[in-house]
Design a protein around this motif. Sequence first.
Motif, PDB file in Angstrom:
ATOM      1  N   MET A  40       5.572  11.871  11.299  1.00 37.77           N
ATOM      2  CA  MET A  40       5.212  12.038   9.900  1.00 37.77           C
ATOM      3  C   MET A  40       4.107  13.072   9.737  1.00 37.77           C
ATOM      4  SD  MET A  40       5.142   8.142   8.404  1.00 37.77           S
ATOM      5  CE  MET A  40       4.549   8.720   6.805  1.00 37.77           C
ATOM      6  N   GLN A  41       4.266  13.927   8.757  1.00 42.03           N
ATOM      7  CA  GLN A  41       3.228  14.872   8.385  1.00 42.03           C
ATOM      8  C   GLN A  41       2.618  14.368   7.075  1.00 42.03           C
ATOM      9  OE1 GLN A  41       2.447  17.406  10.422  1.00 42.03           O
ATOM     10  NE2 GLN A  41       4.095  16.737  11.801  1.00 42.03           N
ATOM     11  N   ASP A  42       1.677  13.446   7.190  1.00 47.62           N
ATOM     12  CA  ASP A  42       1.121  12.803   6.011  1.00 47.62           C
ATOM     13  C   ASP A  42      -0.299  13.316   5.752  1.00 47.62           C
ATOM     14  OD1 ASP A  42      -0.161  10.631   4.309  1.00 47.62           O
ATOM     15  OD2 ASP A  42       1.902   9.917   4.418  1.00 47.62           O
ATOM     16  N   GLU A  43      -0.468  14.067   4.673  1.00 47.15           N
ATOM     17  CA  GLU A  43      -1.744  14.718   4.389  1.00 47.15           C
ATOM     18  C   GLU A  43      -2.837  13.737   3.972  1.00 47.15           C
ATOM     19  OE1 GLU A  43      -0.950  17.665   1.472  1.00 47.15           O
ATOM     20  OE2 GLU A  43       0.272  18.922   2.804  1.00 47.15           O
ATOM     21  N   THR A  44      -2.470  12.608   3.403  1.00 48.13           N
ATOM     22  CA  THR A  44      -3.484  11.672   2.909  1.00 48.13           C
ATOM     23  C   THR A  44      -3.729  10.511   3.868  1.00 48.13           C
ATOM     24  OG1 THR A  44      -1.879  10.306   1.695  1.00 48.13           O
ATOM     25  CG2 THR A  44      -2.791  12.218   0.541  1.00 48.13           C
ATOM     26  N   HIS A  60       0.859  -1.193   0.000  1.00 52.51           N
ATOM     27  CA  HIS A  60       0.000   0.000   0.000  1.00 52.51           C
ATOM     28  C   HIS A  60       0.890   1.235   0.000  1.00 52.51           C
ATOM     29  CE1 HIS A  60      -2.939   2.977   1.334  1.00 52.51           C
ATOM     30  NE2 HIS A  60      -3.880   2.119   0.959  1.00 52.51           N
ATOM     31  N   SER A  61       0.417   2.289  -0.642  1.00 53.79           N
ATOM     32  CA  SER A  61       1.223   3.510  -0.754  1.00 53.79           C
ATOM     33  C   SER A  61       1.544   4.119   0.608  1.00 53.79           C
ATOM     34  CB  SER A  61       0.509   4.534  -1.629  1.00 53.79           C
ATOM     35  OG  SER A  61      -0.761   4.865  -1.093  1.00 53.79           O
ATOM     36  N   LEU A  62       0.609   4.023   1.570  1.00 53.48           N
ATOM     37  CA  LEU A  62       0.889   4.563   2.898  1.00 53.48           C
ATOM     38  C   LEU A  62       2.016   3.780   3.563  1.00 53.48           C
ATOM     39  CD1 LEU A  62       0.360   6.403   5.284  1.00 53.48           C
ATOM     40  CD2 LEU A  62      -1.516   4.900   5.991  1.00 53.48           C
ATOM     41  N   ALA A  63       2.023   2.468   3.391  1.00 52.46           N
ATOM     42  CA  ALA A  63       3.105   1.647   3.950  1.00 52.46           C
ATOM     43  C   ALA A  63       4.437   2.054   3.337  1.00 52.46           C
ATOM     44  CB  ALA A  63       2.824   0.165   3.702  1.00 52.46           C
ATOM     45  N   ARG A  64       4.452   2.344   2.051  1.00 52.96           N
ATOM     46  CA  ARG A  64       5.694   2.770   1.402  1.00 52.96           C
ATOM     47  C   ARG A  64       6.188   4.091   1.977  1.00 52.96           C
ATOM     48  NH1 ARG A  64       2.586   1.354  -3.450  1.00 52.96           N
ATOM     49  NH2 ARG A  64       3.042  -0.815  -3.935  1.00 52.96           N
ATOM     50  N   ARG A  65       5.259   5.001   2.247  1.00 52.29           N
ATOM     51  CA  ARG A  65       5.660   6.294   2.813  1.00 52.29           C
ATOM     52  C   ARG A  65       6.191   6.126   4.232  1.00 52.29           C
ATOM     53  NH1 ARG A  65       0.663   7.602   0.455  1.00 52.29           N
ATOM     54  NH2 ARG A  65      -0.355   8.165   2.413  1.00 52.29           N
ATOM     55  N   ILE A  66       5.564   5.244   4.996  1.00 52.67           N
ATOM     56  CA  ILE A  66       6.023   4.974   6.360  1.00 52.67           C
ATOM     57  C   ILE A  66       7.415   4.355   6.336  1.00 52.67           C
ATOM     58  CG2 ILE A  66       5.620   3.554   8.417  1.00 52.67           C
ATOM     59  CD1 ILE A  66       2.610   3.907   7.921  1.00 52.67           C
ATOM     60  N   GLN A 100      10.053   6.814   5.668  1.00 57.31           N
ATOM     61  CA  GLN A 100      10.339   7.603   6.868  1.00 57.31           C
ATOM     62  C   GLN A 100      11.198   6.817   7.853  1.00 57.31           C
ATOM     63  OE1 GLN A 100       9.913  10.637   7.309  1.00 57.31           O
ATOM     64  NE2 GLN A 100       9.805  11.128   9.487  1.00 57.31           N
ATOM     65  N   ILE A 101      10.926   5.535   8.005  1.00 55.54           N
ATOM     66  CA  ILE A 101      11.734   4.678   8.878  1.00 55.54           C
ATOM     67  C   ILE A 101      13.177   4.667   8.407  1.00 55.54           C
ATOM     68  CG2 ILE A 101      12.148   2.278   9.585  1.00 55.54           C
ATOM     69  CD1 ILE A 101       9.124   1.874   9.583  1.00 55.54           C
ATOM     70  N   ASP A 102      13.348   4.550   7.101  1.00 59.30           N
ATOM     71  CA  ASP A 102      14.691   4.537   6.520  1.00 59.30           C
ATOM     72  C   ASP A 102      15.393   5.871   6.746  1.00 59.30           C
ATOM     73  OD1 ASP A 102      16.645   3.060   5.313  1.00 59.30           O
ATOM     74  OD2 ASP A 102      15.981   3.461   3.267  1.00 59.30           O
ATOM     75  N   THR A 103      14.654   6.954   6.559  1.00 61.17           N
ATOM     76  CA  THR A 103      15.220   8.293   6.742  1.00 61.17           C
ATOM     77  C   THR A 103      15.650   8.522   8.186  1.00 61.17           C
ATOM     78  OG1 THR A 103      13.849   9.197   4.960  1.00 61.17           O
ATOM     79  CG2 THR A 103      14.767  10.769   6.545  1.00 61.17           C
ATOM     80  N   LEU A 118       2.942  -3.352   7.873  1.00 59.94           N
ATOM     81  CA  LEU A 118       3.602  -2.663   6.766  1.00 59.94           C
ATOM     82  C   LEU A 118       3.732  -3.535   5.522  1.00 59.94           C
ATOM     83  CD1 LEU A 118       6.375  -0.630   8.614  1.00 59.94           C
ATOM     84  CD2 LEU A 118       4.129   0.124   7.793  1.00 59.94           C
ATOM     85  N   SER A 119       3.399  -4.811   5.646  1.00 62.69           N
ATOM     86  CA  SER A 119       3.430  -5.711   4.496  1.00 62.69           C
ATOM     87  C   SER A 119       2.025  -6.132   4.071  1.00 62.69           C
ATOM     88  CB  SER A 119       4.271  -6.960   4.812  1.00 62.69           C
ATOM     89  OG  SER A 119       5.586  -6.613   5.187  1.00 62.69           O
ATOM     90  N   SER A 120       1.021  -5.587   4.760  1.00 62.38           N
ATOM     91  CA  SER A 120      -0.368  -5.970   4.509  1.00 62.38           C
ATOM     92  C   SER A 120      -1.031  -5.007   3.543  1.00 62.38           C
ATOM     93  CB  SER A 120      -1.147  -5.979   5.832  1.00 62.38           C
ATOM     94  OG  SER A 120      -2.548  -6.010   5.612  1.00 62.38           O
ATOM     95  N   GLU A 121      -1.780  -5.550   2.606  1.00 60.67           N
ATOM     96  CA  GLU A 121      -2.498  -4.716   1.638  1.00 60.67           C
ATOM     97  C   GLU A 121      -3.510  -3.817   2.350  1.00 60.67           C
ATOM     98  OE1 GLU A 121      -5.124  -5.205  -2.478  1.00 60.67           O
ATOM     99  OE2 GLU A 121      -4.765  -6.932  -1.170  1.00 60.67           O
ATOM    100  N   LYS A 122      -4.078  -4.308   3.449  1.00 58.67           N
ATOM    101  CA  LYS A 122      -5.070  -3.544   4.200  1.00 58.67           C
ATOM    102  C   LYS A 122      -4.474  -2.897   5.444  1.00 58.67           C
ATOM    103  CE  LYS A 122      -8.278  -4.846   1.366  1.00 58.67           C
ATOM    104  NZ  LYS A 122      -8.787  -3.903   0.357  1.00 58.67           N
ATOM    105  N   LEU A 123      -3.162  -2.912   5.570  1.00 62.13           N
ATOM    106  CA  LEU A 123      -2.453  -2.298   6.708  1.00 62.13           C
ATOM    107  C   LEU A 123      -2.940  -2.821   8.060  1.00 62.13           C
ATOM    108  CD1 LEU A 123      -2.360   1.413   5.456  1.00 62.13           C
ATOM    109  CD2 LEU A 123      -0.635  -0.365   5.156  1.00 62.13           C
ATOM    110  N   GLY A 124      -3.402  -4.064   8.066  1.00 64.77           N
ATOM    111  CA  GLY A 124      -3.862  -4.673   9.309  1.00 64.77           C
ATOM    112  C   GLY A 124      -5.233  -4.218   9.755  1.00 64.77           C
TER     113      GLY A 124
END
Length: 210
Positions: free
Chosen positions: A92-96, A19-25, A28-31, A61-67
């Motif tokens: 995180m400042q995530d607008e979506t 999921h795109s939100l998991a990718r953004r998270i 951020q973890i990597d950063t 973070l590996s789930s399509e439905k984010l758990g």
Amino acid sequence: MFNLPATHSKYTRYYRPQHSLARRIITQIDTCERRPQDITKAMGYPLKHTIPACDRLRHVLSSEKLGLDGSYIDAYFTPEQFLEKLVSVLDMQDETFEEDIAQIKYDLAHYAYPLPKYRLRADVDFEFTAGANWMSRGGAAQLAHAHLPENIARMTETEREVIVQKCIDEHYKNYNGNLPYGGVIKGYWLTIEQYGEVINKVEYGLPVKS
């Protein structure tokens, strides 16, 4: 669209986002260079619960439905609370964020059957050398993936066909002649899965302009 890196850092190598939100998270973890045990500790999990808490983090973070489908729960956080706390401790400042959660909850409430998964991949001939280890081969193969929009399963057939063609055009433009190990793109495959099984596979040629 979000492209996954060919390799993961030591902080994110256990996550396989769908999921795109998991990718953004994960970005951020990597950063922030945060280890799973550091993240779960900051979320408020007790030390004795570190291992299952890290397991839940990896699952979410590996789930399509984010758990949010209740596929992994514990006594400390509901599925939505877990995501809210996770985003908070990562600053995180995530607008979506709220839109993503609302869409997943809507799908869970209104679709009796799981939506099909659409995967688009280039058919590539690689010339791997004897010194190419499995990590190098895996990284090269990852570049063959052409990423589709998250909502493609909810599109009409006509809309979906237009998007698939655009994704093929974009991928070919970016990677034709630029793949490692002399990779040559021969065409594309769209794979459709449901309940973990392939229900259809469609072959596409190269873009007309090629």
